[in-house]
Write an enzyme that holds these catalytic residues in place. Sequence first.
Site, PDB file in Angstrom:
ATOM      1  N   CYS A  20      -7.497   8.626   3.333  1.00 43.78           N
ATOM      2  CA  CYS A  20      -6.401   7.689   3.083  1.00 43.78           C
ATOM      3  C   CYS A  20      -6.947   6.286   3.298  1.00 43.78           C
ATOM      4  O   CYS A  20      -7.748   6.065   4.211  1.00 43.78           O
ATOM      5  CB  CYS A  20      -5.252   7.967   4.058  1.00 43.78           C
ATOM      6  SG  CYS A  20      -3.932   6.745   3.981  1.00 43.78           S
TER       7      CYS A  20
ATOM      8  N   HIS B 274      -5.828   3.788   4.653  1.00 44.45           N
ATOM      9  CA  HIS B 274      -5.534   3.126   5.927  1.00 44.45           C
ATOM     10  C   HIS B 274      -6.360   3.650   7.105  1.00 44.45           C
ATOM     11  O   HIS B 274      -6.459   2.984   8.124  1.00 44.45           O
ATOM     12  CB  HIS B 274      -4.057   3.297   6.273  1.00 44.45           C
ATOM     13  CG  HIS B 274      -3.140   2.475   5.421  1.00 44.45           C
ATOM     14  ND1 HIS B 274      -3.083   2.619   4.052  1.00 44.45           N
ATOM     15  CD2 HIS B 274      -2.257   1.496   5.746  1.00 44.45           C
ATOM     16  CE1 HIS B 274      -2.188   1.770   3.570  1.00 44.45           C
ATOM     17  NE2 HIS B 274      -1.671   1.078   4.577  1.00 44.45           N
TER      18      HIS B 274
ATOM     19  N   CYS C  17      -6.799   4.266  -4.014  1.00 49.00           N
ATOM     20  CA  CYS C  17      -5.745   5.034  -3.336  1.00 49.00           C
ATOM     21  C   CYS C  17      -6.078   6.527  -3.389  1.00 49.00           C
ATOM     22  O   CYS C  17      -6.284   7.087  -4.473  1.00 49.00           O
ATOM     23  CB  CYS C  17      -4.425   4.767  -4.062  1.00 49.00           C
ATOM     24  SG  CYS C  17      -3.028   5.655  -3.381  1.00 49.00           S
TER      25      CYS C  17
ATOM     26  N   ASP D  36      -4.627   0.076  -5.662  1.00 54.77           N
ATOM     27  CA  ASP D  36      -4.084   0.904  -4.583  1.00 54.77           C
ATOM     28  C   ASP D  36      -2.569   0.801  -4.626  1.00 54.77           C
ATOM     29  O   ASP D  36      -2.014  -0.103  -5.270  1.00 54.77           O
ATOM     30  CB  ASP D  36      -4.615   0.401  -3.225  1.00 54.77           C
ATOM     31  CG  ASP D  36      -4.085   1.236  -2.068  1.00 54.77           C
ATOM     32  OD1 ASP D  36      -4.035   2.472  -2.199  1.00 54.77           O
ATOM     33  OD2 ASP D  36      -3.684   0.653  -1.040  1.00 54.77           O
ATOM     34  N   SER D  37      -1.911   1.694  -3.906  1.00 53.92           N
ATOM     35  CA  SER D  37      -0.455   1.640  -3.803  1.00 53.92           C
ATOM     36  C   SER D  37       0.003   0.377  -3.074  1.00 53.92           C
ATOM     37  O   SER D  37       1.150  -0.021  -3.190  1.00 53.92           O
ATOM     38  CB  SER D  37       0.040   2.871  -3.051  1.00 53.92           C
ATOM     39  OG  SER D  37      -0.630   2.968  -1.805  1.00 53.92           O
TER      40      SER D  37
ATOM     41  N   GLU E   8      -0.005  -0.298   9.387  1.00 58.08           N
ATOM     42  CA  GLU E   8       0.701  -1.466   8.834  1.00 58.08           C
ATOM     43  C   GLU E   8       1.306  -2.304   9.967  1.00 58.08           C
ATOM     44  O   GLU E   8       1.352  -3.522   9.890  1.00 58.08           O
ATOM     45  CB  GLU E   8       1.818  -1.017   7.883  1.00 58.08           C
ATOM     46  CG  GLU E   8       1.324  -0.222   6.691  1.00 58.08           C
ATOM     47  CD  GLU E   8       1.098  -1.072   5.445  1.00 58.08           C
ATOM     48  OE1 GLU E   8       1.665  -2.162   5.372  1.00 58.08           O
ATOM     49  OE2 GLU E   8       0.351  -0.614   4.560  1.00 58.08           O
TER      50      GLU E   8
END
Length: 280
Positions: free
Chosen positions: A187, A189, A76, A13-14, A155
Site C-alpha cells: 500500500c 502509505h 496505487c 494514485d488514489s 494520513e
Amino acid sequence: MNQVAQNPIGIFDSGLGGISVVRAMMELLPDERLIYFGDTARVPYGSKSNETVRRFSRQIVNFLLDHQVKMVVVACNTASAIALDDLRGRWNLPIIGVIEPGATAAVNKSPSNRVGVIGTTSTIHSGAYEKALLTRNPNLNIQSKACPLLVPLVEEGWPEDDVLTGVLERYLSGYKQSPVESLILGCTHYPYLKEAIQRVIGPDVNLIDSGEETARMVQDILIEKSMAHTPVGQDAARKHHFYVSDFPQRFQETASRFLGRPLENLFRIELEVLESYSVG
Ligand code: DGL
C-alpha cells in the site's frame, strides 16, 4: 535523439500516498520529469468496487495521455491490483504497476519461501499479490492480511504513536506465530510506517517497499526501450507537475510531509473535467 524519451512519465494514485513512489523515482531517476495525479476527491480506492476503481483509473490514464506521457506508473496498489490488466488492454504505451516489482523483490529475498503481504482490503481480496508471487515461485507459503486502519493513521500523521503500535500489534500478530522472511508493504502509505512495522514484526523480516522496487523496474524499462530522458541544457528535467482532484483539509501539510518538502507546480482538476476523460 528519441523525441518520445523527452516526454514526462505519468504517475497516479488514489490520493497523496503515491508520493512515496514519486520520492523513490525522483531519487533514482533525477533526469525524468514526472506528471503526478492524485485523486484526492475520490480517495480511498481501497474500499471501492472493482468496476469503480477501473473506471477512475481509465479516466486518469486518459488525462495523463493528454500530457504526452511516455509511460504510466500506477503507484496505487489497489488500482494496480484491480485495474492494471484493463488499462494494458486499452493502451499501447508501457503501463507499470507496483505489484509485479514488489513480488519479484519478495521472492528474491525469501530463500525459505515464507512471504507476507499487507495492503488495503481491496488489494488483499483481489489476490493479485498471491498470483504474482506464485507465478514467480509456486512453492511459496504466503500469508496475507488486510490492514484498513493504517491508511487513516498515516494520513493523521501518527507514525510513532501508541495507538499505531497497538493497531500494528494486532494486525501483525499472525506473523509472530508463523514468521515470514519478507513482508510486502502493499500500500502506498505503508512505507511511511517502515520503522514502526519493523519494530513490531522484528528485525529479521525484510520489508519490501513496492515503490522503491517499481522505480528500479521503471529504470530498467527506460534503458531497455531507449526511453530515458537526456538532459538538454536547462530543460525541464526537474519541473514535475502535480495534479489533484481536490484540496482537502490540511492538504499542504500532508503533501509536504509525504514529499519531504512543499509541492510546487500544483493544479486542481475539477471532477467534472476528469469525468470527461471517461473511456469505454
Ligand atoms: N493508494 C492506496 C493503495 O496503495 C491506499 C489508499 C486508498 O485506499 O485509496 O492501495
